[in-house]
Scaffold this motif. Structure first.
Motif, short mmCIF file in Angstrom:
data_model
loop_
_atom_site.label_atom_id
_atom_site.label_comp_id
_atom_site.label_asym_id
_atom_site.label_seq_id
_atom_site.Cartn_x
_atom_site.Cartn_y
_atom_site.Cartn_z
N UNK A 99 0.79 -1.23 0.00
CA UNK A 99 0.00 0.00 0.00
C UNK A 99 0.83 1.28 0.00
N UNK A 100 2.06 1.21 0.47
CA UNK A 100 2.88 2.43 0.55
C UNK A 100 4.26 2.18 -0.04
N UNK A 101 4.34 1.82 -1.31
CA UNK A 101 5.64 1.47 -1.90
C UNK A 101 6.61 2.64 -2.03
N UNK A 102 6.11 3.87 -1.88
CA UNK A 102 7.00 5.02 -2.00
C UNK A 102 7.62 5.42 -0.66
N UNK A 103 7.38 4.64 0.39
CA UNK A 103 8.07 4.85 1.66
C UNK A 103 9.32 3.97 1.69
N UNK A 104 10.32 4.42 2.42
CA UNK A 104 11.59 3.69 2.47
C UNK A 104 11.76 3.05 3.85
N UNK A 105 11.72 1.73 3.87
CA UNK A 105 11.72 1.00 5.14
C UNK A 105 13.13 0.58 5.56
N UNK A 106 13.43 0.79 6.83
CA UNK A 106 14.69 0.35 7.45
C UNK A 106 14.31 -0.41 8.72
N UNK A 107 14.82 -1.63 8.86
CA UNK A 107 14.43 -2.45 10.01
C UNK A 107 15.65 -3.04 10.71
N UNK A 108 15.47 -3.33 11.98
CA UNK A 108 16.42 -4.16 12.73
C UNK A 108 15.61 -5.22 13.45
N UNK A 109 16.05 -6.46 13.32
CA UNK A 109 15.26 -7.59 13.80
C UNK A 109 15.85 -8.18 15.07
N UNK A 110 14.96 -8.87 15.81
CA UNK A 110 15.39 -9.67 16.96
C UNK A 110 15.89 -11.04 16.52
N UNK A 111 15.43 -11.49 15.37
CA UNK A 111 15.78 -12.81 14.87
C UNK A 111 15.52 -12.86 13.39
N UNK A 112 15.81 -13.98 12.73
CA UNK A 112 15.60 -14.09 11.29
C UNK A 112 14.12 -14.04 10.96
N UNK A 113 13.76 -13.41 9.83
CA UNK A 113 12.35 -13.35 9.45
C UNK A 113 11.81 -14.74 9.18
N UNK A 114 10.51 -14.90 9.42
CA UNK A 114 9.88 -16.21 9.25
C UNK A 114 9.98 -16.68 7.80
#
Length: 529
Positions: A414-429
């Motif tokens: 829905x919001x492809x023009x936003x730029x996502x940055x993440x830091x995880x607790x563990x590997x994604x499912x």
């Protein structure tokens, strides 16, 4: 036509070939010893080394062809093919002829590197030193441009000797003569190390005791929320701590020898104190419990800081944090507020009492901070928060996997023009590149470029596990392919990316690898280590 034209062309071709060959040797030593710095040996710089060697061959061809065509000095093709047969300075020309044969051997084996035993290539490649030496003697004794050659030779010889000696000394510090691929200590299951899940933001579990780090002292412990303790650290020698930026983390070496990475959540401008916040992960493997048992004045150690979650410049920020995931986010919020940039924070937690640093964040502007208490408010409305942001907003999120997956799905759909940055607790499912079955793990070899060691990586062991036997302090954290701390530069070979650090659009990259989970498509993978 001036009959001396070919002679001049031969001189120019010879000098250029010698200079380029010398530059190839010097550049190779610079990359090999990492005198340029620990992060400069990229694949592109390694390609420059190859380009210089090929260019030296081009000018060598000009030199040889011009000598054959020249009538000013009678040097024919037989004299250029067989040493000591030339009537013109036979000994001096012979050194050049021998150098040509050695250079061709180096070039041919380099082209066949993936088709011949690596040890053969390495032995022949060492002849580059002999090529440089013979070429320099040839330039000094066979040519007529004595002044320019003499001073150039002095500078080049000094550079090559210095770097070669540096290489030998560095190699002694890196190599382990008592360790080999067949050493029983290299067998699976005998190193006492295993990967484990990351219990909280910036924290992973790895039980090792060979990384001492810098000594620090616990100066203060303060309750930040239910089951969350804020730990303040200062250098044991009273000196300043390394500078850091929002998103960085340190590795905390606990008294037991366990190492846990934790996000820095204090003030980057305060070089005297580091602050981390640790959630007591009940049912975990003991790291967080040991942190909670620390006392003021107790010595510990740290390594780092390192930053895999940097704050980039943007016109608008949306920060989304869940639980202890607020720790890397909080310095980012303060940095954006201090810079006068527009931002919003959506912070969710089980309850108000479980939300660390909530009052400190509300002080930055309660109109920009929204606290969502799950026990009274339910789950955060991520779609509404994203809908309120303008295009090109930088979205930073850290928290439980369910939160990050929901944010990622919303931005993708829905919001492809936003730029996502993440830091995880563990590997994604699940990840896009995990949708297909990975190729079976096979045996390959990894070359540690600095020391020249070539190690066999069996199908049932990770590359990181094998490398650690020779380089015990190689950085690592999660050992599951999601944190990026074990990143290594690839100099040659084709990586088989099995990590979750690289996005789908970058999985073709050949300049980087995460050896805790990734492997190689090529028989040999050369890394900058």
């Amino acid at each position: 036509m001036d009959p001396r034209l070919w002679w001049y062309l031969a001189r120019v071709g010879g000098l250029m070939s010698w200079w380029l060959l010398s530059a190839t040797v010097v550049w190779g030593l610079l990359l090999y010893t990492r005198v340029l710095g620990p992060r400069t040996t990229t694949a592109r710089l390694f390609d420059l080394h190859r380009f210089l060697s090929v260019l030296s061959l081009v000018f060598l061809a000009v030199h040889v062809l011009a000598l054959v065509a020249d009538s000013w000095v009678d040097v024919g093709l037989p004299q250029l093919l067989f040493p000591f047969t030339s009537d013109f300075r036979p000994v001096a020309v012979a050194w050049g002829v021998i150098a040509v044969y050695l250079l061709l051997a180096v070039e041919v084996t380099s082209l066949l590197r993936r088709r011949i035993p690596h040890r053969w290539w390495r032995y022949v490649h060492t002849c580059a030193f002999a090529v440089f030496a013979l070429g320099t003697v040839h330039a000094l004794t066979a040519g007529t441009d004595t002044t320019v050659v003499r001073w150039t030779a002095v500078a080049l010889i000094a550079a090559v000797v210095f770097l070669a000696v540096y290489r030998l000394l560095a190699g002694r510090r890196t190599d382990d003569p008592d360790t080999s691929d067949d050493d029983p200590r290299h067998r699976p299951g005998e190193d006492g190390m295993a990967a484990s899940p990351r219990p909280q933001a910036g924290a992973a579990t790895t039980a090792v005791a060979h990384r001492p780090g810098r000594e620090v002292v616990v100066t203060q412990l303060r309750r930040a929320a239910d089951d969350v303790v804020a730990v303040h650290l200062a250098a044991a020698d009273g000196g300043p701590l390394p500078a850091w930026e929002p998103g960085a983390h340190i590795d905390l070496v606990l008294p037991s020898g366990l190492i846990r990475p934790y996000s820095l959540c204090g003030d980057p401008g305060d070089r005297r104190t580091y602050r981390i916040a640790v959630l007591h992960a009940r049912g975990g493997r003991g790291g967080s419990a040991e942190v909670h048992a620390l006392r003021a004045g107790q010595p510990v150690a740290i390594t780092g800081p390192r930053n895999r979650f940097p704050l980039v410049l943007a016109e608008y920020y949306l920060f989304i944090a869940g639980g202890i995931g607020i720790t890397p986010i909080m310095p980012m919020v303060k940095a954006a507020a201090a810079a006068g940039l527009p931002w919003r924070l959506l912070y969710g937690g089980r309850s108000r009492a479980a939300m660390a640093f909530a009052d400190e964040l509300l002080a930055l502007g309660d109109d920009r901070v929204r606290l969502v208490r799950q026990d009274t408010d339910g789950l955060p409305d991520l779609a509404a928060a994203l809908a309120e942001t303008p295009s090109a907003t930088a979205v930073y999120s850290c928290g439980p996997e369910a939160l990050l997956t929901a944010v990622q799905q919303l931005i993708t759909t829905r919001f492809p023009d936003r730029h996502l940055h993440t830091e995880r607790f563990g590997p994604p499912a699940t990840t896009p590149h995990q949708a297909t079955t990975p190729s079976p793990a096979g045996e390959f070899h990894v070359e540690l470029h600095r020391s020249g060691r070539v190690l066999k990586v069996p199908a049932d062991r990770s590359m990181l596990d094998v490398i650690r036997q020779t380089v015990p302090d190689v950085p690592s954290s999660c050992e599951q392919g999601f944190c990026g701390d074990c990143e290594l530069r690839v100099l040659d070979g084709i990586p088989d990316h099995r990590d979750t650090v690289l996005p789908a659009g970058q999985r073709h990259r050949r300049d980087v690898i995460y050896p805790c989970v990734s492997r190689a498509h090529s028989p040999i993978l050369s890394v900058d280590l």
